[in-house]
Design a protein around this motif. Sequence first.
Motif, PDB file in Angstrom:
ATOM      1  N   LEU A  80       0.700  -1.301   0.444  1.00 42.25           N
ATOM      2  CA  LEU A  80       0.030   0.135  -0.465  1.00 42.25           C
ATOM      3  C   LEU A  80       1.165   1.425  -0.243  1.00 42.25           C
ATOM      4  CD1 LEU A  80      -2.921   1.042  -0.325  1.00 42.25           C
ATOM      5  CD2 LEU A  80      -2.874   1.103   2.640  1.00 42.25           C
ATOM      6  N   CYS A  81       1.883   1.613   0.461  1.00 37.23           N
ATOM      7  CA  CYS A  81       3.161   2.008   1.090  1.00 37.23           C
ATOM      8  C   CYS A  81       3.089   3.069  -0.442  1.00 37.23           C
ATOM      9  CB  CYS A  81       4.046   2.098   1.624  1.00 37.23           C
ATOM     10  SG  CYS A  81       5.188   3.285   1.848  1.00 37.23           S
ATOM     11  N   LYS A 130       2.517   1.887  -3.555  1.00 39.59           N
ATOM     12  CA  LYS A 130       1.459   2.259  -4.677  1.00 39.59           C
ATOM     13  C   LYS A 130       0.909   4.347  -4.075  1.00 39.59           C
ATOM     14  CE  LYS A 130      -0.952  -2.246  -5.274  1.00 39.59           C
ATOM     15  NZ  LYS A 130      -2.965  -3.081  -4.354  1.00 39.59           N
ATOM     16  N   ALA A 131       1.137   4.242  -2.382  1.00 36.81           N
ATOM     17  CA  ALA A 131       0.907   5.430  -2.483  1.00 36.81           C
ATOM     18  C   ALA A 131       2.266   6.277  -3.507  1.00 36.81           C
ATOM     19  CB  ALA A 131       0.243   5.477  -0.957  1.00 36.81           C
ATOM     20  N   ARG A 132       3.177   5.843  -3.065  1.00 36.37           N
ATOM     21  CA  ARG A 132       4.069   6.742  -3.160  1.00 36.37           C
ATOM     22  C   ARG A 132       4.419   6.930  -5.006  1.00 36.37           C
ATOM     23  NH1 ARG A 132       8.194   3.878   0.722  1.00 36.37           N
ATOM     24  NH2 ARG A 132       9.935   5.139  -0.358  1.00 36.37           N
ATOM     25  N   LEU A 133       3.970   6.210  -5.641  1.00 32.71           N
ATOM     26  CA  LEU A 133       4.264   5.738  -6.936  1.00 32.71           C
ATOM     27  C   LEU A 133       3.313   6.069  -7.620  1.00 32.71           C
ATOM     28  CD1 LEU A 133       5.880   2.341  -7.672  1.00 32.71           C
ATOM     29  CD2 LEU A 133       7.541   4.828  -7.671  1.00 32.71           C
ATOM     30  N   LEU A 134       1.835   6.302  -7.270  1.00 31.04           N
ATOM     31  CA  LEU A 134       0.918   7.296  -7.854  1.00 31.04           C
ATOM     32  C   LEU A 134       1.201   8.672  -7.422  1.00 31.04           C
ATOM     33  CD1 LEU A 134      -2.164   6.892  -8.732  1.00 31.04           C
ATOM     34  CD2 LEU A 134      -2.812   7.296  -7.269  1.00 31.04           C
ATOM     35  N   GLU A 186       8.300  -7.761  -7.076  1.00 28.51           N
ATOM     36  CA  GLU A 186       7.092  -8.003  -7.502  1.00 28.51           C
ATOM     37  C   GLU A 186       5.492  -7.269  -6.931  1.00 28.51           C
ATOM     38  OE1 GLU A 186       8.279 -10.438  -5.949  1.00 28.51           O
ATOM     39  OE2 GLU A 186       9.693 -11.887  -7.372  1.00 28.51           O
ATOM     40  N   GLN A 187       5.876  -7.176  -5.595  1.00 31.03           N
ATOM     41  CA  GLN A 187       5.164  -6.226  -5.692  1.00 31.03           C
ATOM     42  C   GLN A 187       5.282  -4.035  -5.795  1.00 31.03           C
ATOM     43  OE1 GLN A 187       6.010  -5.693  -0.535  1.00 31.03           O
ATOM     44  NE2 GLN A 187       4.147  -6.682  -0.502  1.00 31.03           N
TER      45      GLN A 187
END
Length: 200
Positions: free
Chosen positions: A102-103, A105-109, A136-137
């Motif tokens: 989740l972390c 995803k937030a930073r790369l978004l 993978e994540q």
Amino acid sequence: MKKKFNIEVPGRANRVLLHTCCAPCSSAIIECMMQHGITPVIYYCNPNIYPIEEYIARKDECTRYSQALGLEIVDADYDHAAWLREMGGMENEPERGGRCLLCFKARLLDTARYAHEHGLGVITTTLASSRWKSLEQINEAGREATAAYPDVTFWEQNWRKGGLSERRAAIIKEYDFYNQQYCGCEFSMRGNPNISKPEP
């Protein structure tokens, strides 16, 4: 350092937005990109880092290295309280668990959004250089982030190959970088004998 392997940027882009977590992780990657004719724009987006003094220490080292190479560095907003709210319910997840995904995803978004707004068609991340992280994540997070912005592509590059780990160690020594002892958030401090958790 000479080129030890070839890298292929999606769309043969010559400018890439590089999400950067710290100077040690980014150093050899930046050097490698430049050797291949790619200009990285450094995007320091790490609201997970705790405490603020740690965030500033890592940012300062990234800035020092970027400026030494004549590269642009962008400091994203630091809102650790908002990051904690987003991670709510995952405080007890292990490293490489759901909270890390989740972390990422937030930073790369946020990285993909900035790339979209500033005409940069490719993003990648120095997180993929760490053996402590799940590739993978990271790749899942990058693909999901760029799915929201069709004009931006996530470059799935394994930055652990081609002698980059060894070169990283040499650059850390050369620049005398501050080399942190934990991932960044307060949860990653747990069980680490080299640090003590600061009081909130």
